[in-house]
Design a protein around this motif. Sequence first.
Motif, PDB file in Angstrom:
ATOM      1  N   SER A 140      54.421  37.601  20.214  1.00  0.00           N
ATOM      2  CA  SER A 140      54.252  36.606  19.151  1.00  0.00           C
ATOM      3  C   SER A 140      53.240  35.538  19.564  1.00  0.00           C
ATOM      4  CB  SER A 140      55.586  35.982  18.742  1.00  0.00           C
ATOM      5  OG  SER A 140      56.173  35.283  19.809  1.00  0.00           O
ATOM      6  N   LEU A 141      53.262  35.112  20.821  1.00  0.00           N
ATOM      7  CA  LEU A 141      52.262  34.154  21.295  1.00  0.00           C
ATOM      8  C   LEU A 141      50.879  34.797  21.268  1.00  0.00           C
ATOM      9  CD1 LEU A 141      51.305  31.496  22.521  1.00  0.00           C
ATOM     10  CD2 LEU A 141      51.963  32.395  24.780  1.00  0.00           C
ATOM     11  N   GLY A 142      50.777  36.035  21.714  1.00  0.00           N
ATOM     12  CA  GLY A 142      49.508  36.743  21.692  1.00  0.00           C
ATOM     13  C   GLY A 142      48.958  36.870  20.284  1.00  0.00           C
ATOM     14  N   LYS A 143      49.814  37.198  19.334  1.00  0.00           N
ATOM     15  CA  LYS A 143      49.397  37.323  17.924  1.00  0.00           C
ATOM     16  C   LYS A 143      48.935  35.980  17.388  1.00  0.00           C
ATOM     17  CE  LYS A 143      50.998  39.238  13.541  1.00  0.00           C
ATOM     18  NZ  LYS A 143      51.017  38.309  12.479  1.00  0.00           N
ATOM     19  N   THR A 144      49.673  34.929  17.710  1.00  0.00           N
ATOM     20  CA  THR A 144      49.306  33.577  17.267  1.00  0.00           C
ATOM     21  C   THR A 144      47.940  33.190  17.807  1.00  0.00           C
ATOM     22  OG1 THR A 144      51.617  32.891  17.107  1.00  0.00           O
ATOM     23  CG2 THR A 144      49.983  31.141  17.343  1.00  0.00           C
ATOM     24  N   LEU A 145      47.701  33.431  19.078  1.00  0.00           N
ATOM     25  CA  LEU A 145      46.408  33.117  19.682  1.00  0.00           C
ATOM     26  C   LEU A 145      45.302  33.975  19.083  1.00  0.00           C
ATOM     27  CD1 LEU A 145      47.524  32.773  23.395  1.00  0.00           C
ATOM     28  CD2 LEU A 145      46.756  30.924  21.898  1.00  0.00           C
ATOM     29  N   PHE A 146      45.566  35.251  18.873  1.00  0.00           N
ATOM     30  CA  PHE A 146      44.592  36.188  18.327  1.00  0.00           C
ATOM     31  C   PHE A 146      44.145  35.762  16.923  1.00  0.00           C
ATOM     32  CE2 PHE A 146      43.255  40.333  16.566  1.00  0.00           C
ATOM     33  CZ  PHE A 146      42.494  40.835  17.610  1.00  0.00           C
ATOM     34  N   LYS A 185      33.875  27.400  16.557  1.00  0.00           N
ATOM     35  CA  LYS A 185      33.152  28.011  15.446  1.00  0.00           C
ATOM     36  C   LYS A 185      34.019  28.224  14.206  1.00  0.00           C
ATOM     37  CE  LYS A 185      29.594  30.346  18.127  1.00  0.00           C
ATOM     38  NZ  LYS A 185      28.946  31.641  18.432  1.00  0.00           N
ATOM     39  N   GLY A 186      35.308  27.864  14.286  1.00  0.00           N
ATOM     40  CA  GLY A 186      36.198  28.029  13.147  1.00  0.00           C
ATOM     41  C   GLY A 186      36.564  29.479  12.860  1.00  0.00           C
ATOM     42  N   ARG A 187      36.415  30.329  13.850  1.00  0.00           N
ATOM     43  CA  ARG A 187      36.750  31.741  13.691  1.00  0.00           C
ATOM     44  C   ARG A 187      37.877  32.115  14.647  1.00  0.00           C
ATOM     45  NH1 ARG A 187      30.862  34.485  13.948  1.00  0.00           N
ATOM     46  NH2 ARG A 187      31.494  34.512  16.112  1.00  0.00           N
ATOM     47  N   SER A 188      38.461  33.253  14.384  1.00  0.00           N
ATOM     48  CA  SER A 188      39.508  33.771  15.259  1.00  0.00           C
ATOM     49  C   SER A 188      39.122  35.162  15.728  1.00  0.00           C
ATOM     50  CB  SER A 188      40.841  33.835  14.499  1.00  0.00           C
ATOM     51  OG  SER A 188      40.779  34.853  13.509  1.00  0.00           O
ATOM     52  N   CYS A 189      39.905  35.709  16.602  1.00  0.00           N
ATOM     53  CA  CYS A 189      39.670  37.072  17.075  1.00  0.00           C
ATOM     54  C   CYS A 189      39.735  38.057  15.907  1.00  0.00           C
ATOM     55  CB  CYS A 189      40.707  37.465  18.127  1.00  0.00           C
ATOM     56  SG  CYS A 189      40.711  36.420  19.596  1.00  0.00           S
ATOM     57  N   THR A 190      40.589  37.772  14.921  1.00  0.00           N
ATOM     58  CA  THR A 190      40.709  38.661  13.770  1.00  0.00           C
ATOM     59  C   THR A 190      39.442  38.687  12.931  1.00  0.00           C
ATOM     60  OG1 THR A 190      41.764  36.923  12.448  1.00  0.00           O
ATOM     61  CG2 THR A 190      43.213  38.457  13.588  1.00  0.00           C
ATOM     62  N   GLY A 191      38.560  37.717  13.090  1.00  0.00           N
ATOM     63  CA  GLY A 191      37.293  37.736  12.371  1.00  0.00           C
ATOM     64  C   GLY A 191      36.451  38.940  12.736  1.00  0.00           C
ATOM     65  N   CYS A 192      36.457  39.312  13.991  1.00  0.00           N
ATOM     66  CA  CYS A 192      35.707  40.486  14.459  1.00  0.00           C
ATOM     67  C   CYS A 192      36.588  41.732  14.529  1.00  0.00           C
ATOM     68  CB  CYS A 192      35.116  40.233  15.844  1.00  0.00           C
ATOM     69  SG  CYS A 192      33.827  38.978  15.871  1.00  0.00           S
ATOM     70  N   HIS A 193      37.892  41.529  14.663  1.00  0.00           N
ATOM     71  CA  HIS A 193      38.813  42.650  14.878  1.00  0.00           C
ATOM     72  C   HIS A 193      39.965  42.631  13.868  1.00  0.00           C
ATOM     73  CE1 HIS A 193      36.761  43.395  18.689  1.00  0.00           C
ATOM     74  NE2 HIS A 193      36.917  42.110  18.973  1.00  0.00           N
ATOM     75  N   LEU A 249      35.906  35.227  23.899  1.00  0.00           N
ATOM     76  CA  LEU A 249      36.233  33.827  23.595  1.00  0.00           C
ATOM     77  C   LEU A 249      34.997  32.950  23.765  1.00  0.00           C
ATOM     78  CD1 LEU A 249      39.722  33.465  25.323  1.00  0.00           C
ATOM     79  CD2 LEU A 249      39.261  33.543  22.862  1.00  0.00           C
ATOM     80  N   ARG A 250      34.306  33.141  24.864  1.00  0.00           N
ATOM     81  CA  ARG A 250      33.127  32.335  25.167  1.00  0.00           C
ATOM     82  C   ARG A 250      31.995  32.594  24.185  1.00  0.00           C
ATOM     83  NH1 ARG A 250      31.186  34.597  30.058  1.00  0.00           N
ATOM     84  NH2 ARG A 250      30.039  35.942  28.655  1.00  0.00           N
ATOM     85  N   ASP A 251      31.678  33.860  23.946  1.00  0.00           N
ATOM     86  CA  ASP A 251      30.495  34.204  23.169  1.00  0.00           C
ATOM     87  C   ASP A 251      30.727  34.196  21.656  1.00  0.00           C
ATOM     88  OD1 ASP A 251      29.303  34.522  25.645  1.00  0.00           O
ATOM     89  OD2 ASP A 251      29.502  36.696  25.647  1.00  0.00           O
ATOM     90  N   ALA A 252      31.814  34.786  21.211  1.00  0.00           N
ATOM     91  CA  ALA A 252      32.038  34.910  19.765  1.00  0.00           C
ATOM     92  C   ALA A 252      32.667  33.663  19.152  1.00  0.00           C
ATOM     93  CB  ALA A 252      32.913  36.124  19.477  1.00  0.00           C
ATOM     94  N   LEU A 253      33.549  33.002  19.906  1.00  0.00           N
ATOM     95  CA  LEU A 253      34.270  31.860  19.344  1.00  0.00           C
ATOM     96  C   LEU A 253      33.795  30.518  19.871  1.00  0.00           C
ATOM     97  CD1 LEU A 253      37.938  33.234  19.435  1.00  0.00           C
ATOM     98  CD2 LEU A 253      36.214  33.481  17.637  1.00  0.00           C
ATOM     99  N   ASP A 254      32.918  30.541  20.865  1.00  0.00           N
ATOM    100  CA  ASP A 254      32.480  29.314  21.533  1.00  0.00           C
ATOM    101  C   ASP A 254      33.689  28.539  22.055  1.00  0.00           C
ATOM    102  OD1 ASP A 254      30.524  27.653  22.561  1.00  0.00           O
ATOM    103  OD2 ASP A 254      30.480  26.374  20.780  1.00  0.00           O
TER     104      ASP A 254
END
Length: 104
Positions: free
Chosen positions: A27-33, A41-49, A74-79
Amino acid sequence: MNKWILLLSMLFMTGFPAYAIEGPSLSLGKTLFESTELGTKGRSCTGCHPGGKGLNMVGDFNDTELKDIINACLRDALDAAMISLESQEMNALVAYVRTFQKIQ
């Protein structure tokens, strides 16, 4: 010294140890994802995945490699700031990302 004893006592009474012992949770992993708060950048991992798209091959990587890949994203896609490799947050992200791995 008394302040430390008081602080530790308060942490034990609030259930902190149970949370810390629990370890990484999906659940923590999903929340972070899904969080747009990780980076600037106002995006999340789900933006690309979305729905784990592109993550079916995570089984090809060991945990150390996967943690490095997550930090690079995290560094490159989400800044975002990179996450400590041994943190509960990183371990939770690894556990959650592994749920998308292709079963062979």
